[in-house]
Write a protein that holds these residues in place. Structure first.
Motif, short mmCIF file in Angstrom:
data_model
loop_
_atom_site.label_atom_id
_atom_site.label_comp_id
_atom_site.label_asym_id
_atom_site.label_seq_id
_atom_site.Cartn_x
_atom_site.Cartn_y
_atom_site.Cartn_z
N HIS A 7 19.03 32.37 4.37
CA HIS A 7 19.88 33.05 5.27
C HIS A 7 21.44 32.63 5.81
O HIS A 7 21.15 31.24 6.06
N ILE A 8 22.41 33.02 5.66
CA ILE A 8 23.28 32.96 5.99
C ILE A 8 24.01 33.06 7.49
O ILE A 8 24.55 34.86 7.83
N PRO A 9 23.94 32.14 8.73
CA PRO A 9 24.01 34.04 9.92
C PRO A 9 25.24 33.88 10.89
O PRO A 9 25.73 34.02 12.21
N PHE A 10 26.75 33.95 10.24
CA PHE A 10 28.38 34.25 10.88
C PHE A 10 28.20 35.54 10.03
O PHE A 10 27.83 35.81 8.95
N VAL A 21 20.01 37.32 14.31
CA VAL A 21 20.28 36.16 14.59
C VAL A 21 22.06 35.44 13.79
O VAL A 21 21.19 35.65 12.33
N SER A 22 22.90 36.02 14.54
CA SER A 22 23.57 36.13 13.70
C SER A 22 24.92 35.38 15.09
O SER A 22 25.00 36.18 15.86
N PHE A 23 26.07 34.99 14.20
CA PHE A 23 27.34 34.76 15.21
C PHE A 23 28.41 34.45 14.80
O PHE A 23 29.01 34.16 13.74
N THR A 24 29.14 34.52 15.93
CA THR A 24 31.29 34.86 15.41
C THR A 24 31.49 33.66 15.27
O THR A 24 33.44 33.30 15.52
N ASP A 25 31.57 32.64 15.90
CA ASP A 25 32.01 30.80 16.24
C ASP A 25 31.44 30.25 15.09
O ASP A 25 30.43 30.20 15.01
N HIS A 26 32.61 29.86 14.51
CA HIS A 26 32.46 29.51 13.29
C HIS A 26 32.44 28.05 12.76
O HIS A 26 32.44 27.02 12.56
N ASP A 27 32.60 27.13 14.51
CA ASP A 27 32.69 25.61 14.21
C ASP A 27 31.67 25.06 14.15
O ASP A 27 31.85 23.99 13.52
N CYS A 28 30.19 26.05 13.69
CA CYS A 28 29.19 24.23 13.20
C CYS A 28 29.14 24.98 11.51
O CYS A 28 27.50 24.31 11.09
N MET A 29 29.46 25.82 11.21
CA MET A 29 29.51 26.52 9.18
C MET A 29 29.40 25.24 8.93
O MET A 29 28.04 24.99 8.17
N GLY A 30 30.04 24.35 8.91
CA GLY A 30 29.66 22.96 7.95
C GLY A 30 28.77 22.46 8.19
O GLY A 30 27.68 22.40 7.48
N ASP A 31 28.16 22.74 9.45
CA ASP A 31 27.11 21.79 10.00
C ASP A 31 25.64 22.65 9.35
O ASP A 31 24.54 21.98 8.69
N TYR A 32 25.83 24.05 10.00
CA TYR A 32 24.92 24.37 9.38
C TYR A 32 24.82 24.47 7.26
O TYR A 32 23.89 24.30 6.84
N CYS A 33 25.85 24.54 6.58
CA CYS A 33 25.48 24.58 5.43
C CYS A 33 24.90 22.83 4.88
O CYS A 33 23.72 23.54 4.18
N ALA A 34 25.23 21.55 5.79
CA ALA A 34 24.49 20.90 5.71
C ALA A 34 22.94 20.72 5.48
O ALA A 34 22.39 19.85 4.73
N LEU A 275 -0.48 32.27 3.78
CA LEU A 275 0.06 31.84 4.83
C LEU A 275 1.13 32.11 5.16
O LEU A 275 2.36 32.93 4.55
N ARG A 276 1.81 31.80 6.51
CA ARG A 276 3.30 32.96 6.68
C ARG A 276 3.75 31.53 7.82
O ARG A 276 3.53 31.14 8.51
N PHE A 277 5.29 31.50 7.38
CA PHE A 277 5.94 31.05 8.52
C PHE A 277 6.91 31.16 8.62
O PHE A 277 7.53 31.99 7.75
N ALA A 278 7.54 30.48 10.16
CA ALA A 278 9.28 31.14 9.95
C ALA A 278 9.69 29.41 11.01
O ALA A 278 9.24 28.78 11.00
N ASN A 279 11.19 29.36 10.27
CA ASN A 279 11.90 29.06 10.93
C ASN A 279 12.97 28.77 11.78
O ASN A 279 12.12 30.35 12.85
N THR A 280 12.79 28.37 13.05
CA THR A 280 13.79 28.53 14.45
C THR A 280 14.58 28.73 14.29
O THR A 280 15.24 29.65 13.88
N ALA A 281 14.58 29.79 15.77
CA ALA A 281 15.91 30.84 16.10
C ALA A 281 16.91 30.11 17.01
O ALA A 281 17.93 30.22 16.57
N SER A 282 16.91 28.56 16.84
CA SER A 282 17.78 27.67 18.22
C SER A 282 18.87 27.08 16.51
O SER A 282 18.28 26.74 15.74
N LEU A 283 19.90 28.01 16.63
CA LEU A 283 20.72 26.63 16.13
C LEU A 283 21.18 25.21 16.29
O LEU A 283 21.13 25.13 14.76
N SER A 284 20.83 24.90 17.18
CA SER A 284 21.51 23.60 16.99
C SER A 284 19.71 22.48 16.70
O SER A 284 20.14 22.11 16.10
N ASP A 285 18.73 23.02 17.29
CA ASP A 285 17.55 22.90 16.68
C ASP A 285 17.68 23.11 15.22
O ASP A 285 16.62 22.02 14.55
#
Length: 381
Positions: A7-10, A21-34, A275-285
């Motif tokens: 998932h790429i949420p930008f 769950v998507s964002f138009t603010d790209h300031d953390c795009m590099g951190d997200y990819c890392a 099993l069913r599981f999901a990742n957090t929806a909080s970008l910072s978390d």
């Protein structure tokens, strides 16, 4: 084989109907990819080994990432997971974010399928729902993708848009046929509460087509697509022979899939349990958890009971026009659907909504139109 979703949420801009769950603010795009690279390694180490027959970069808008990012993500994915040599590898790409350089990168990296978001060939309709592109840009990007060597390209279109007519929808189908698209997904607009479009409709600033007109878009669109050689293989999906989406078919067969990235979902068999599981929806978390070496799950994995797993297998299988493979159901559960759901099957057969033939249990055309109501029968104790 299982499927992998990334998932790429930008996005460049948020569509007026979108509640993803998507964002138009790209300031953390590099951190997200890392963080995503880190999660790949964490999940590969934590989960049982298996071969993946499909990979799907979805969003958001994956094609918004800068040149080089998708190559790095896919390279790291292949380092950590067993990807089949003939795997279908798809990226969602919106007009207005694609370039020749990106297309060449995708092709070189091993991506072999594009899913392009068009929605309509009518520019006024695109503008009304907040799309960032016009039809001409879609055509330009499509032609560049063909020139780059892509021979499996899908387009998403929508019906029931504000101001849309039946003719508008049919015109969009016709131009895609003339462009020789390989696959077309035709979805009905669903107006979700909390979106700008919902607010405008409730407030009277926008209005949707009449229900009868929206239904005509669906029925006439379906008939036209099939006349043009696109086989309907799932409720909303049509493909030329051999161009069905293998990744999505795996979902509809209730196969295993692993989701990586923000708010992504997974279903896998681990130590004999489904099993069913999901990742957090909080970008910072998500970023903090992954970078600290913790898989960014929203909650501990949920164990799915056999009863629920059987229902999900039926529910998803009946989305496909070929229906549910009864032999595979028997192999999976040790009993056939007729043994588990005899009364429900009988009721739906009497209504003319379901039939069994050639080893498959499937909904009739009328049953597909009333799919939600038909599936309720299988929920009854």
């Amino acid at each position: 084989m299982a499927g992998l979703y990334i998932h790429i949420p930008f996005c460049k801009a948020k569509c007026r109907y979108c509640d993803f769950v998507s964002f138009t603010d790209h300031d953390c795009m590099g951190d997200y990819c890392a963080a995503l690279l880190k999660e790949m390694r964490l999940s590969a180490a934590a989960l049982p080994k298996r071969e993946y027959g499909s990979v799907f970069f979805g969003g958001g808008t994956p094609s918004i990432l800068p040149v080089g990012a998708i190559s790095l993500l896919l390279h790291t994915l292949k380092e950590n997971f067993a990807i089949a040599p003939d795997a279908e590898i798809t990226i969602e790409a919106n007009p207005g974010t694609l370039t020749d350089e990106k297309l060449k990168e995708y092709k070189t990296a091993g991506i072999n399928r594009l899913s392009m978001g068009l929605q309509s060939a009518k520019d006024v309709l695109l503008e009304n729902v907040g799309r960032i592109h016009c039809y001409r840009e879609f055509v330009q990007n499509y032609e560049c993708a063909r020139a780059a060597g892509f021979d499996n390209i899908s387009a998403d279109i929508m019906y029931g848009l504000p101001g849309q007519t039946v003719k508008d929808h049919m015109d969009t189908i016709e131009v895609l046929y003339k462009l020789a698209l390989d696959h077309i997904s035709a979805y009905s607009l669903i107006v979700e509460e909390g979106t700008p479009l919902y607010t405008d409709i409730v407030g009277g600033a926008e209005s949707l087509p009449a229900e009868d007109d929206a239904y005509l878009m669906h029925k006439k669109g379906m008939e036209f697509l099939e006349q043009l050689g696109y086989r309907r293989y799932e409720i909303s999906n049509y493909a030329k022979p051999g161009k069905e989406s293998r990744h999505n078919v795996n979902y509809w067969e209730n196969g295993e899939y692993l989701g990586l990235g923000l708010n992504s979902h997974s279903a896998m068999r681990v130590e004999g349990q489904w099993l069913r599981f999901a990742n957090t929806a909080s970008l910072s978390d998500y970023i903090a958890g992954s970078m600290h070496g913790v898989r960014p799950l929203a909650e501990p994995p949920e164990v799915i009971t056999e009863k629920e797993e059987m229902f999900e297998t039926v529910m998803l299988g009946l989305r496909m026009t070929k229906g549910l493979d009864e032999a595979k159901f028997l192999e999976r559960f040790g009993k056939g659907p007729q043994e588990v759901y005899a009364p429900e099957i009988s009721v739906l057969q009497e209504k003319g909504w379901l039939l069994r033939e050639n080893g498959f249990m499937k909904l009739t055309e009328e049953g597909l139109d009333f799919q939600n109501e038909a599936l309720l029968a299988f929920l009854e104790d």
